[in-house]
Design an enzyme around this catalytic site. Structure first.
Site, short mmCIF file in Angstrom:
data_model
loop_
_atom_site.label_atom_id
_atom_site.label_comp_id
_atom_site.label_asym_id
_atom_site.label_seq_id
_atom_site.Cartn_x
_atom_site.Cartn_y
_atom_site.Cartn_z
N ASP A 5 0.86 -1.18 0.00
CA ASP A 5 0.00 0.00 0.00
C ASP A 5 0.90 1.24 0.00
O ASP A 5 2.10 1.13 0.26
CB ASP A 5 -0.89 -0.03 1.24
CG ASP A 5 -1.80 1.19 1.32
OD1 ASP A 5 -2.30 1.62 0.28
OD2 ASP A 5 -2.00 1.69 2.44
N LYS A 45 -17.60 16.55 0.48
CA LYS A 45 -16.18 16.49 0.14
C LYS A 45 -15.87 15.10 -0.39
O LYS A 45 -16.52 14.12 -0.03
CB LYS A 45 -15.30 16.79 1.36
CG LYS A 45 -15.25 15.67 2.39
CD LYS A 45 -14.25 15.95 3.49
CE LYS A 45 -14.25 14.82 4.52
NZ LYS A 45 -13.30 15.06 5.62
N GLY A 64 -5.02 3.80 -3.84
CA GLY A 64 -6.25 4.41 -4.31
C GLY A 64 -6.07 5.83 -4.77
O GLY A 64 -7.05 6.49 -5.17
N ASP A 94 -1.33 -1.01 6.04
CA ASP A 94 -1.54 -0.48 7.39
C ASP A 94 -3.00 -0.23 7.73
O ASP A 94 -3.30 0.09 8.88
CB ASP A 94 -0.78 0.84 7.57
CG ASP A 94 -1.44 1.98 6.81
OD1 ASP A 94 -1.58 3.07 7.38
OD2 ASP A 94 -1.82 1.78 5.64
#
Length: 1312
Positions: free
Chosen positions: A413, A719, A842, A963
């Site tokens: 990641d 948001k 992402g 994580d």
């Protein structure tokens, strides 16, 4: 208690099973039925709250444990042979004696299991007897009871800092708004507080909730282990349904915080609670080495049967060759003798009993002991200890340590794994205007300067001249110097805070406003009297409101209640063994740690301090505070915001709230119904919260629907990711803008792209004014969705999407997430070790590529293939053309033994196409040719899919590191999962096999400990097979001279002692402590790690070479003594004693040749084994005369030791037996030394000379542009080769801005 018939009991049991298996449960209060017998209780079919995690009971321990141990085929095998030995016609030894080895092994295992189960019993008893308060209708109050007394349908009261005893549907809290805060650290490791809200419209007896007034029906789903979802509704007497979700559920094991008390209705109890359903214990994984071991055990079984078949046929032939019936063949009581064929059949089983040690019974136990020793050294490595978090590496899967030395692919990641996940607010764009925050950059430089003075170096490498974009040329001089790519090490200042509070370091919480933006806000406030809300004010209101940040008082410290942790209930043998090491670690690190004083919270607290003032460096004390808003908000200095504490679920939210506060928009309080914000002018606005549309990975956004206190309008603040917001925009304030200001969306998108290219994390903010009519109609749909049970997630998401349309863009933010310490060096070392590193994130491609260059995943000379396709046809075309170019490159004779420097960047949409069944093979083939792969915009499911596809298609060993909760699927899909205990909770750690605190620890964990664990265990297993085969063959060769009668020339007790005592410790010590290469060499020359990849050292060839060597040594150890004692009058045991002694010397000296690093422990164990052999054998032959009738070993060894021939025979035979292996090592190391041998030779050098050699060798390796497929030949220590360790990286616009074409590949390929 009334008697009930068995039929009624069976009927109730079936009804209970049906009730528990229903998808929906209807629960009612127990209070009207208090005092009635169990058969009249409405919730009687659901289990109580008492838990039982023990496996056994006192009465059934022995049969259950034996049944569990017999799941191991090895145990069944040896017990079967021991039972077979009781059959008179096939027994080879005294039957009782044959049971000793397997009984010892199984008894030790049973004792271990009993001890572990007893510890579970004590933990269960302590937990079940924990006090709690349950409402009693008779007593009209809450009475103290025990956890095990809680039942489904009870009303339980939980006070502040108490642990929730069962899964409770929240009915009432001491807070007037019905809110409470809980901490879920015991469940998912997250220490930030989470808000929970009582059901509205249920509590009709405010201010105190009266449980007796509750007459509704609670309908909930069947228990499941999903901690983040809960489906339920409460049906009131008027048939009105009130929906409830996870925000109204208090989970068992959570701790109540910052709330005086709360009352809940028990919906799940005991083993049906979500925490217990998640308590699955440790997962079992079978290592690659263990799978190979099982295959070799099968080979040994085949070898055993072959030798037994030879023995059976030999016995048959020997009996047929006899001229008559010899006197030593005694017939049975009827005078009958078995036929030669029947005797040969019986002899087959006798030979199995005699040669059973060929299958190593103690190998599995020895492997477990070796792995425990290896884990002890891993967990107590001071280099893997993080003093900031006071944590060390955790080994949660005890049986795959050796797999750490065979990893070929790493999937990582980005956020929180490669980066700090500590967000620093850097820039923003409001209404199409970019504000670079130059003053804030200066403040960050001051903090960095302090860290440099303390020898904390942020920048890991020199940076090239900036050739990228510029938003504001006049503000970029200082920004350019500090917003570069490159690794950053955490400063002591930020580290000190991180151990005390989440997201609370100075870098994260302190923001100096941009002067131009401050002026714009001042003008907006002065012109806001018309009742029209200025978009600049709306932007900062969105920053302060659109989040889930919990506001509490900094003085409300958390008090840890009695430790509740299911994971720690059984204790750990390693913890008790390594207590002294932990103490030494603490002493060591305390000397290096800066003392921290004046902490307002306990050490366990993660409350985030809210500082209204900004630190400014002074010469005397380092920092003093200065008001940021004194120019335009003099009234704000009187506020008590220093007493506020912010708790955020993510560091992004914390950074945004602190940024809003820096501009005077201070979040003062948050309840489920309202949010209070103080404006720069000092005015406090109380927004009524109408609904919160939480974030999900599908929508990629979150929204808060509030009623504006000034305009009384319903306003939706949203948001989210830029692409998730931009596609939902309407006309952004176009009604009062003119000219080029109408292109706000386009300008903001340009700023977002620039932020991403600089490696910043981007978020868009928008708003929407919702009419009352629309809100009323939408609210009905929303409430229906919340009260639904079937397809609830889809309905809730659809209701959110329905409202989030025609948004008005307010602006965007850019937040910096800095690289962790030593990440570039770690990535480079892993790649040099032959490990392909993939990053799955992402983030946007521009952000990910920037980080890729910063961490050296991408290099300047790499050809970066950017795959972003709109359809499958384009994706297929790019894959085919790229693969063709790669094949053409490999076919060129000039490129022999080289690999092209290709890196692949692919987004989530294209990845979905590439992983389809028709393109999957081509994608994997292309990825195999790439040096690194960067997957952007991927979902958690895509992460796990990528790992599975690569692991299954390429048949490689994979490791996944992450994580956060979104990395759990990826971690569990890989061969080894590594969790990093970072800012996003502990879900990844709880699902992992190994847990570390920093990404840099992966370097030593793999390159050093992984290499050691694999080589040690592989060599020990090979030695174990060799040892058993060499010893058993002595008995086999003897059968050729005893008519294959199944007799032994060595006393059976001594044979048992040989494996249990004389030769058991040396191989275990070898597997735990042998060190073929030092840690310094393994870290300095990462290519040494490649020796364990693929087949590694434990392969088909090494196994059979060891087997052949064992056969040769057994021939020498048998026939040299046989020739010496031929035609003599010695008895059988006098002949067997030298064989036993020679075999011991040969086996131990063979191990001495294999040992690479001798320590005093090696000498003690090796010499101790020899001493124990002579002491035990002398004592046995002198005292145990009839221990194994009819044999009589009396005074055998004593007589042998008085004969000089015995010593000469031991020396000559041992030398002849070991001479081929020794000569093989000499010739191999002289003619074709392996890289490991060269490294061992360097280890013998002076440290300074060795370090100089490694440095020059790295320079030679770094300056060459060719990437070798194997280990490159190092230069001599005298060579001087210039090196550029950190080459300059191109700008990301060079890579992401151009369209990928094939001529780019053909042009770049020869340069590789």
């Amino acid at each position: 208690m009334t008697w009930r018939s068995p039929l009624a009991l069976v009927r109730d049991a079936l009804r209970g099973q049906r009730a528990r298996e229903k998808d929906l449960r209807s629960l009612v209060s127990n209070l009207p039925y208090e005092g009635l017998e169990k058969g009249k209780q409405p919730n009687r079919y659901f289990p109580g709250n008492a838990i039982k995690t023990t496996k056994y009971t006192l009465l059934f321990f022995l049969p259950m444990n034996l049944f569990e141990q017999f799941h191991r085929l090895a145990n069944i095998y040896f017990v079967g042979l021991a039972i077979l030995n009781f059959v008179p016609v096939v027994n080879a030894f005294q039957p009782e004696v044959a049971l000793i080895p397997i009984c010892v092994i199984m008894s030790l295992t049973a004792l271990k299991d009993a001890w572990e189960d007893f510890r579970r019993y004590l933990s269960d008893r302590k937990l079940n007897n924990t006090p709690c308060f349950i409402y009693s209708r008779k007593e009209k109050e809450y009475k103290e009871r025990r956890w095990q007394d809680v039942r489904v349908g009870d009303f339980v009261r939980v006070a502040c800092n108490e642990i929730v005893p069962a899964d409770l549907l929240l009915m009432h809290t001491s807070d007037p708004s019905g809110a409470c805060l809980i901490e879920t650290a015991n469940l998912d490791g997250e220490t930030n507080l989470k808000p929970r809200r009582a059901l509205s419209g249920i509590c009709v007896s405010d201010p105190e909730f009266e449980p007796e007034s509750f007459n509704s029906i609670v309908v909930c789903e069947k228990p499941n282990n999903n901690l983040n979802h809960f489906k339920c509704f409460v049906e009131k007497p008027d048939k009105k349904k009130v929906g409830a979700g996870i925000t109204s559920l208090l989970l068992r094991g959570c701790t109540m915080r910052n709330t005086e008390h709360a009352v809940g209705f028990v919906v799940y109890a005991g083993h049906e609670t979500k925490s217990m359903l998640n308590n699955n214990g440790s997962r079992y994984k079978r290592s690659k080495l263990e799978r190979k071991l099982n295959i070799d055990v099968i080979f040994c079984v085949i070898l055993l049967f072959t030798m037994c078949l030879i023995g059976a046929v030999g016995h048959y032939s020997w009996l047929n060759a006899l001229p008559g019936v010899p006197p030593y063949l005694v017939p049975d009581s009827s005078g009958h003798l078995d036929t030669p064929s029947l005797s040969g059949f019986y002899m087959f089983f006798t030979m199995i009993i005699l040669l059973q040690v060929l299958i190593p019974i103690s190998l599995y136990v020895s492997i477990e002991l070796v792995k425990i020793g290896q884990i002890f050294f891993i967990t107590n490595d001071i280099d893997l200890y993080d003093p900031d978090t006071n944590s060390r590496v955790q080994c949660k899967s005890l049986n795959i340590t050796e797999d750490l030395g065979q990893i070929e692919y790493i999937f990582s990641d980005k956020t929180g794994t490669l980066t700090e996940n500590k967000m620093v607010y850097r820039r923003c764009s409001v209404m199409g205007t970019e504000y670079p925050h130059k003053e804030n950059a200066i403040r960050l430089a001051i903090l960095e300067g302090e860290e440099v003075e303390e020898d904390i170096i942020f920048n890991q490498k020199s940076q090239p001249a900036k050739t990228g974009w510029s938003l504001n040329s006049e503000d970029n001089n200082f920004e350019d110097a500090h917003q570069r790519r490159g690794g950053r090490r955490r400063g002591k200042l930020s580290r000190g805070a991180s151990s005390d509070a989440a997201f609370s370091s100075e870098l994260e919480t302190e923001v100096i406003p941009d002067r131009k933006l401050l002026q714009q806000i001042s003008r907006a406030q002065s012109s806001s009297g018309s009742g029209k809300i200025d978009p600049y004010l709306d932007f900062f209101l969105a920053l302060a409101i659109c989040n889930t940040v919990v506001v509490s008082m900094a003085t409300a410290q958390r008090q840890r209640a009695g430790g509740f942790s299911r994971s720690s209930q059984t204790g750990s043998l390693l913890d008790s063994l390594s207590t002294w090491m932990r103490k030494s670690c603490n002493i060591f690190t305390s000397c290096k740690r800066k003392s921290r004083t004046n902490r307002p919270k306990s050490e366990d607290s993660v409350i985030e301090e809210d500082h209204i003032n900004t630190p400014v460096k002074t010469e005397e004390s380092g920092f003093q505070t200065r008001s940021l808003h004194a120019e335009f908000q003099p009234d704000t200095l009187s506020i008590t915001s220093d007493s506020l504490s912010y708790e955020a679920e993510s560091p992004d939210e914390a950074a945004l709230v602190h940024a809003a506060k820096a501009y005077g928009f201070i979040l003062l309080s948050r309840t489920p119904d309202r949010v209070t914000v103080r404006l720069p002018s000092g005015q406090e606005l109380v927004f009524e919260v109408l609904d919160t549309l939480t974030f999900d990975s599908t929508r990629k956004r979150m929204s808060v629907l509030v009623r504006h206190p000034i305009t009384k309008e319903c306003v939706l603040y949203t948001k989210g990711a830029d692409y998730a917001i931009m596609e939902l925009l309407g006309t952004p304030y176009a009604e009062h803008l003119s000219g080029n200001q109408k292109s706000i969306a386009a300008d903001t998108q340009h700023h977002l792209d620039c932020y991403a290219k600089e490696g910043l994390r981007t978020l868009c903010f928008s708003k929407k004014v919702v009419s009352e009519q629309l809100y009323e109609s939408w609210s009905v749909i929303r409430q229906t969705a919340l009260a639904a049970i079937e397809n609830r997630e889809e309905l809730v998401m659809a209701s959110a999407v329905q409202l989030e349309t025609n948004l008005t863009l307010l602006g965007a933010t850019g937040i910096e997430d800095r690289l962790q310490e030593n990440v570039p060096e770690t990535v480079v070392a892993l790649r040099e070790a032959g490990i392909q590193v993939w990053v799955l994130t992402g983030d946007k491609p521009e952000t990910a590529v920037n980080i890729g260059y910063a961490c050296r995943l991408l290099e300047e000379e790499d050809l970066v293939i950017n795959m972003s396709c709109q359809n499958t046809l384009t994706c297929s075309s790019i894959l085919d053309c790229t693969l063709e170019e790669v094949r053409r490159y490999r076919a060129d004779p000039r490129n022999v033994d080289t690999t092209p420097d290709i890196s692949l960047v692919i987004d989530g949409r294209t990845l979905t196409m590439a992983l389809s069944s028709d393109l999957q093979d081509r994608f994997v083939e292309l990825a195999k040719c790439c040096r690194s792969v960067l997957c952007c915009r991927v979902t958690p499911l895509q992460k796990s899919r990528v790992v599975k596809v690569v692991r299954e298609k390429l048949k490689v060993m994979t490791l996944a590191v992450g994580d956060g909760a979104n990395d759990v699927n990826m971690i569990q899909a890989a061969d080894i999962g590594v969790g990093i205990s970072g800012q996003e909770g502990m879900q990844a750690v709880m699902a992992s096999d190994f847990a570390i605190s920093r990404f840099k620890h992966l370097k030593k964990l793999l390159l050093v400990h992984g290499h050691w664990c694999y080589t040690r265990l592989a060599n020990m297993i090979i030695y174990f097979f060799y040892k058993n085969v060499a010893y058993v063959n002595l008995l086999f060769w003897y059968q050729f001279f005893c008519g294959f009668s199944g007799t032994a020339m060595i006393d059976y007790w001594l044979m048992i002692f040989f494996n249990l005592f004389f030769t058991s410790l040396p191989p275990i010590m070898f597997g735990i402590m042998d060190k073929d290469v030092s840690a310094e060499m393994l870290l300095g020359v990462p290519e040494l790690y490649r020796t364990g990849q693929g087949e590694g050292e434990y392969n088909f060839a090494t196994f059979w070479v060891s087997m052949l060597d064992a056969f040769y040594q057994s021939l020498v150890c048998f026939f040299i003594p046989y020739l010496v004692y031929q035609d003599s009058d010695i008895d059988v045991f006098t002949f067997g004693t030298p064989l036993n002694t020679i075999s011991l010397f040969t086996i131990l000296l063979h191990l001495s040749i294999e040992i690479k690093a001798w320590t005093w422990v090696h000498w003690v164990i090796m010499l101790g084994s020899v001493a124990v052999y002579f002491i035990v054998t002398v004592a046995y032959s002198g005292t145990c005369i009839t221990c194994n009738p009819p044999s009589n070993p009396y005074w055998t060894l004593q007589s042998q030791m008085a004969d000089p021939m015995f010593y000469l025979l031991c020396i000559i035979t041992t030398v002849v037996a070991l001479l081929p292996r020794y000569m093989f090592h000499v010739l191999r190391n002289s003619i074709a030394p392996s890289p490991l041998l060269q490294a061992r030779q360097l280890d013998r050098m002076d440290p300074c000379m060795r370090n100089q050699w490694i440095k020059e060798w790295r320079s030679f390796r770094g300056s060459g542009g060719v990437k070798r497929s194997g280990l490159s030949t190092p230069p001599s220590p005298s060579m001087e080769t210039p090196v550029d360790i950190y080459p300059q990286s191109p700008t990301t616009s060079d890579i992401m801005g151009d369209e990928f074409t094939l001529n780019v590949i053909s042009r770049k390929m020869p340069e590789a």
